[in-house]
Design a protein around this motif. Structure first.
Motif, PDB file in Angstrom:
ATOM      1  N   ARG A  54       0.839  -1.211   0.000  1.00 32.82           N
ATOM      2  CA  ARG A  54       0.000   0.000   0.000  1.00 32.82           C
ATOM      3  C   ARG A  54       0.873   1.261   0.000  1.00 32.82           C
ATOM      4  NH1 ARG A  54      -5.162  -1.377   0.404  1.00 32.82           N
ATOM      5  NH2 ARG A  54      -5.663  -3.422   1.300  1.00 32.82           N
ATOM      6  N   GLN A  55       2.002   1.174   0.685  1.00 32.91           N
ATOM      7  CA  GLN A  55       2.945   2.291   0.657  1.00 32.91           C
ATOM      8  C   GLN A  55       3.473   2.506  -0.756  1.00 32.91           C
ATOM      9  OE1 GLN A  55       6.016   2.692   3.835  1.00 32.91           O
ATOM     10  NE2 GLN A  55       7.494   2.645   2.159  1.00 32.91           N
ATOM     11  N   ALA A  56       3.706   1.415  -1.484  1.00 30.39           N
ATOM     12  CA  ALA A  56       4.157   1.519  -2.868  1.00 30.39           C
ATOM     13  C   ALA A  56       3.109   2.238  -3.719  1.00 30.39           C
ATOM     14  CB  ALA A  56       4.438   0.126  -3.428  1.00 30.39           C
ATOM     15  N   PHE A  57       1.827   1.941  -3.472  1.00 31.97           N
ATOM     16  CA  PHE A  57       0.769   2.612  -4.242  1.00 31.97           C
ATOM     17  C   PHE A  57       0.708   4.099  -3.915  1.00 31.97           C
ATOM     18  CE2 PHE A  57      -0.963  -1.169  -6.050  1.00 31.97           C
ATOM     19  CZ  PHE A  57      -1.750  -0.710  -7.100  1.00 31.97           C
ATOM     20  N   GLN A  58       0.919   4.445  -2.659  1.00 30.10           N
ATOM     21  CA  GLN A  58       0.906   5.856  -2.294  1.00 30.10           C
ATOM     22  C   GLN A  58       2.064   6.597  -2.953  1.00 30.10           C
ATOM     23  OE1 GLN A  58      -1.572   7.492  -0.487  1.00 30.10           O
ATOM     24  NE2 GLN A  58      -0.426   9.193  -1.400  1.00 30.10           N
ATOM     25  N   LEU A  59       3.218   5.965  -3.018  1.00 29.20           N
ATOM     26  CA  LEU A  59       4.376   6.560  -3.699  1.00 29.20           C
ATOM     27  C   LEU A  59       4.087   6.737  -5.191  1.00 29.20           C
ATOM     28  CD1 LEU A  59       7.294   4.599  -2.001  1.00 29.20           C
ATOM     29  CD2 LEU A  59       7.037   7.097  -2.003  1.00 29.20           C
ATOM     30  N   MET A  87       4.117  10.194  -7.172  1.00 29.04           N
ATOM     31  CA  MET A  87       4.963  10.332  -8.363  1.00 29.04           C
ATOM     32  C   MET A  87       4.170  10.974  -9.502  1.00 29.04           C
ATOM     33  SD  MET A  87       6.670   7.177 -10.451  1.00 29.04           S
ATOM     34  CE  MET A  87       7.497   7.371 -12.014  1.00 29.04           C
ATOM     35  N   ILE A  88       2.943  10.486  -9.697  1.00 28.45           N
ATOM     36  CA  ILE A  88       2.094  11.049 -10.767  1.00 28.45           C
ATOM     37  C   ILE A  88       1.790  12.514 -10.475  1.00 28.45           C
ATOM     38  CG2 ILE A  88      -0.102  10.846 -11.969  1.00 28.45           C
ATOM     39  CD1 ILE A  88       1.839   8.535 -12.469  1.00 28.45           C
ATOM     40  N   LYS A  89       1.487  12.809  -9.198  1.00 27.19           N
ATOM     41  CA  LYS A  89       1.161  14.187  -8.827  1.00 27.19           C
ATOM     42  C   LYS A  89       2.340  15.128  -9.045  1.00 27.19           C
ATOM     43  CE  LYS A  89      -2.396  13.188  -5.338  1.00 27.19           C
ATOM     44  NZ  LYS A  89      -2.726  13.234  -3.884  1.00 27.19           N
ATOM     45  N   SER A  90       3.569  14.593  -8.877  1.00 30.41           N
ATOM     46  CA  SER A  90       4.754  15.439  -9.045  1.00 30.41           C
ATOM     47  C   SER A  90       5.096  15.685 -10.508  1.00 30.41           C
ATOM     48  CB  SER A  90       5.957  14.807  -8.337  1.00 30.41           C
ATOM     49  OG  SER A  90       6.379  13.638  -9.024  1.00 30.41           O
ATOM     50  N   GLY A  91       4.350  15.055 -11.415  1.00 32.72           N
ATOM     51  CA  GLY A  91       4.564  15.275 -12.836  1.00 32.72           C
ATOM     52  C   GLY A  91       5.566  14.350 -13.481  1.00 32.72           C
ATOM     53  N   VAL A  92       6.003  13.324 -12.758  1.00 33.08           N
ATOM     54  CA  VAL A  92       6.957  12.356 -13.314  1.00 33.08           C
ATOM     55  C   VAL A  92       6.174  11.201 -13.928  1.00 33.08           C
ATOM     56  CG1 VAL A  92       8.858  10.779 -12.802  1.00 33.08           C
ATOM     57  CG2 VAL A  92       8.709  12.989 -11.629  1.00 33.08           C
ATOM     58  N   THR A  93       6.434  10.890 -15.175  1.00 35.16           N
ATOM     59  CA  THR A  93       5.727   9.817 -15.878  1.00 35.16           C
ATOM     60  C   THR A  93       6.416   8.482 -15.630  1.00 35.16           C
ATOM     61  OG1 THR A  93       5.095  11.358 -17.616  1.00 35.16           O
ATOM     62  CG2 THR A  93       4.895   9.013 -18.109  1.00 35.16           C
TER      63      THR A  93
END
Length: 780
Positions: free
Chosen positions: A205-210, A214-220
């Motif tokens: 679940r921590q991996a999903f939050q990361l 990541m998506i929110k930070s604009g990194v594809t």
């Protein structure tokens, strides 16, 4: 300047330009070949030497990189040693080559040599060294390297940061998070490394939050990120996996072979093999890893016919299964005890020429030992192995032990030591469970001490169980006291063995030891064992205290605890409490029903006991051998002779439960007590099992009650032939003679008893003499 001197000058200038061009061409050729891993670049090395360009640093660095990629570590190191000049690129190149070849210790040594040479490392150097520290799990040196790179101002470098995250995530995820927070504008590699560390640590679940951050930070995300998220989805569930799959499609992430393989694995774990096969067929490219995942998926979902079909399709596709493919199948077929499937896989292994592969041989050995009714097939596989390792020997030892061949199991352990194979901890644990005598346990304990593994907790637990199982309770306690750390299994094993040997009071005393041992918490299984001891001792107050403890500890709804409470209250005669405990069980199993039934029967509530059996059948719970005995016992207590025989036949015919000696004994005892001695003897004569002394003893007692002298003498004779030193046969036969008015035979029987026991030696053996046949004649 004269014309001649100008011409000479131009020639020199043109020559210098020529050499510069030549150097540039050679450097470009080597660089190109190195980037493409083309071995043809090797041809440039000879002209470099001939033209005296071997001190050209840029050319040499590219040659070093080429050698490391194409020709291996030895050639690359030779070139490095021959280089007249080296810079940070040279050192980093050879260091990287060592790391890529798994020589991480040597890579760290090179880093030290580099520091001694006065060359300052760069970000790539530090990254290689930190990754080697991670591979070696050397956190201390990794921290020292971290300190050095901080001094060089590289703590926020992306490449170095990813390596540090990989190192710290193996030990403490919070440290990895701190490093990640220091990275300036983390890229997809850094994010993916963080996600990968969470997946590896099982924090899905921590991996999903990361991933969301990541998506929110604009990194594809890239294909590797998606693969890691799909691996996490395999544990979290289908909805997560479908979400990541859809997101990868929306983002246009290339579904390359690696990503498709991970998708196949995810859908397989979620039991969606149809989707897994669709993903596998999205493109024509495939490899042995992808096909192995498909085969594995069918096997994991118990669809072994489809697994074998996929194996055949794999061959048709021109891809040969490898040892991993067969290992997967063997590991999946062993738990379901499918000997036929295992045999088919074995034949395919031989056809593929992989029979000498040791891990495969070990898997075949394990499969045969688990699936076959005998040890012969597994032994044959073992004998065909060229160099059996410790896993091979351990599987063989465990297989013999599981087939109740404990002596052979211990003998194999001795053969293993004679063959020079050093046992592992799990080998010693396995053979300790097979030890069936105190001397064997002592020998194994000596091996544990000799190998300096005595502090491993699971080995200590095995020693405790072995000593307690052979009756050496003090030795078991001595091991407990010498263990650096104990867990609940330590005390549960000891309590279980004490209960089995009838030392119920000592078993209950273990509760105090658990309370005084820091870090050890009671569990449901252990509580059940203490409740069992309380029921045998009839300690109502202790059992009720344990009941309260189970509720306070959160085990009040544990099935094993509730089953023990049903048994405890039933044996104490508190039937209302037994009913209440039974009612709290959400899904009563056969143990629950048996406990309630036995409680009713032992307290004289025969109708309730038999009604409970009817309710059990209506609930769809299949009876077992204990149920069989409980029903017969209830009929015996109620004097229900005819119903006892009906139940006896129904268990055998309707429920396919073959009667054991205790079932026959209970039926015979029920009939004989009711005076139906002829029927009891008929059952005795026709049963397929050899009677024990207790059956003859009970029949003799019934003959005395019903004054059947002829049958009583016959039962006494049979009983004494089976168990000559049993005094009860003499006593009851003498009393039968008294009751039937044959006081002369009664006195002769008592005299024979005295003479018999006067000949018993101190060691328990009987002194034989010529009067023995005469004595038997007088008695019988």
């Amino acid at each position: 300047m004269t014309t001649t001197s100008k011409t000479a000058s131009n020639v020199l200038m043109n020559g210098a330009e020529y050499w510069r061009c030549l150097e540039d061409v050679l450097a470009r050729v080597v660089s190109f070949c190195s980037s493409r891993s083309l071995k043809e670049g090797f041809c440039v090395h000879a002209p470099v030497v001939k033209l005296c360009l071997h001190d050209h640093l840029y050319v040499n660095n590219n040659l070093l990189n080429l050698y490391g990629k194409c020709f291996g570590l030895r050639d690359a190191r030779q070139l490095f040693d021959e280089m007249p000049h080296r810079d940070v690129v040279s050192w980093s190149g050879i260091l990287s080559t060592y790391a890529k070849n798994g020589r991480h210790g040597a890579a760290i040594d090179l880093y030290r040599d580099m520091a001694d040479s006065g060359v300052y490392p760069n970000a790539f150097t530090f990254s290689c060294v930190v990754r080697s520290c991670a591979a070696l799990s050397d956190l201390d040196y990794g921290k020292r390297v971290h300190g050095s790179l901080v001094k060089h101002g590289l703590q926020s470098n992306l490449v170095v940061g990813s390596s540090l995250i990989e190192l710290y995530s193996k030990f403490d995820s919070s440290d990895a998070t701190k490093v990640f927070g220091l990275i300036d504008e983390a890229d997809v590699v850094s994010w993916t490394t963080m996600i990968s560390s969470s997946v590896r640590a099982g924090k899905y679940r921590q991996a999903f939050q990361l991933y969301i951050d990541m998506i929110k930070s604009g990194v594809t995300p890239n294909g590797f990120t998606v693969s890691k998220m799909l691996a996490a989805s395999g544990f979290l569930g289908l909805e997560y996996g479908k979400l990541i799959h859809a997101h990868a499609v929306v983002l246009g992430v290339e579904l390359n072979l690696v990503t498709r393989t991970t998708l196949v694995d995810m859908y397989s774990k979620c039991q969606r093999m149809e989707d897994a096969v669709k993903v596998a067929k999205l493109t024509n490219d495939s490899d042995v890893v992808l096909w192995t995942r498909i085969v594995s998926g069918f096997a994991q979902n118990s669809n072994f016919q489809s697994a074998l079909t996929a194996l055949a399709d794999m061959n048709l596709a021109g891809i040969s299964p490898n040892e991993v493919t067969y290992l997967v199948l063997l590991n999946e077929c062993s738990p379901i005890l499918s000997l036929d499937l295992g045999t088919q896989i074995h034949s395919r292994v031989i056809t593929a020429g992989l029979e000498d592969h040791i891990p495969l041989g070990n898997a075949l050995l394990d499969m045969y030992m688990k699936c076959s009714d005998t040890v012969e097939d597994g032994l044959r596989v073992f004998k065909e192995m060229q160099s059996p390792n410790v896993i091979s020997w351990t599987s063989l030892i465990a297989g013999f032990s599981n087939h109740d061949l404990q002596q052979d199991s211990f003998r194999l352990f001795i053969e293993m030591r004679t063959a020079g194979v050093l046992p592992a901890s799990y080998t010693l644990t396995t053979v300790l469970h097979a030890a069936d005598s105190p001397s064997q346990t002592l020998q194994l304990h000596a091996q544990v001490i000799k190998l300096k593994v005595s502090q491993e907790i699971f080995l200590g637990n095995a020693l405790v169980d072995a000593y307690a199982g052979s009756g050496r309770i003090e030795d078991a306690w001595r091991v407990v006291r010498t263990m650096n750390k104990r867990d609940i299994i330590t005390y549960t094993s000891l309590a279980t063995r004490l209960n089995q040997s009838g030392h119920h009071k000592q078993a209950l005393e273990i509760v105090r030891h658990i309370a005084n041992d820091d870090g050890v918490k009671m569990d449901g299984f252990c509580l059940a064992g203490f409740l069992s001891a309380s029921s045998y001792l009839g300690k109502q107050e202790t059992g009720q205290q344990l009941h309260c403890l189970s509720v306070k500890s959160g085990f009040g709804s544990c099935v094993s605890v509730l089953n023990s409470l049903v048994d405890f209250y039933g044996k104490c005669g508190l039937l209302d409490e037994a009913r209440r405990a039974f009612a709290e069980i959400r899904e009563p199993d056969v143990v629950s029903w048996n406990g309630l039934m036995c409680g009713f029967a032992s307290n004289g509530f025969i109708d309730d006991a038999l009604s409970t059996f009817d309710e059990m059948r209506l609930a769809g719970v299949a009876p077992d051998k204990v149920t069989f005995l409980s029903v017969l016992f209830a009929c015996q207590q109620g004097g229900l002779i005819d119903r006892s025989r009906e139940y006896f036949d129904s268990f055998r015919d309707q429920h396919a439960i073959e009667p054991r000696l205790e079932h026959y004994s209970c039926l015979i005892d029920t009939m004989s007590k009711a005076g139906r001695l002829e029927e009891a003897v008929e059952v005795l004569e026709t049963m397929p099992l050899k009677p024990d002394a207790s059956i003859y003893r009970n029949l003799l007692a019934a003959c005395r009650v019903h004054n059947n002298l002829r049958l009583g003498e016959d039962m006494a004779r049979r009983g004494l032939e089976l168990c000559p030193g049993e005094p009860v046969f003499y006593v009851w036969l003498a009393k039968l003679y008294d009751d039937c008015g044959r006081s002369d035979l009664a006195e002769q029987t008592r005299k024979s008893k005295r003479e018999w026991f006067s000949r018993v030696e101190p060691d328990g053996t009987l002194e034989q003499d010529e009067s023995l046949p005469e004595m038997k004649h007088v008695m019988l």
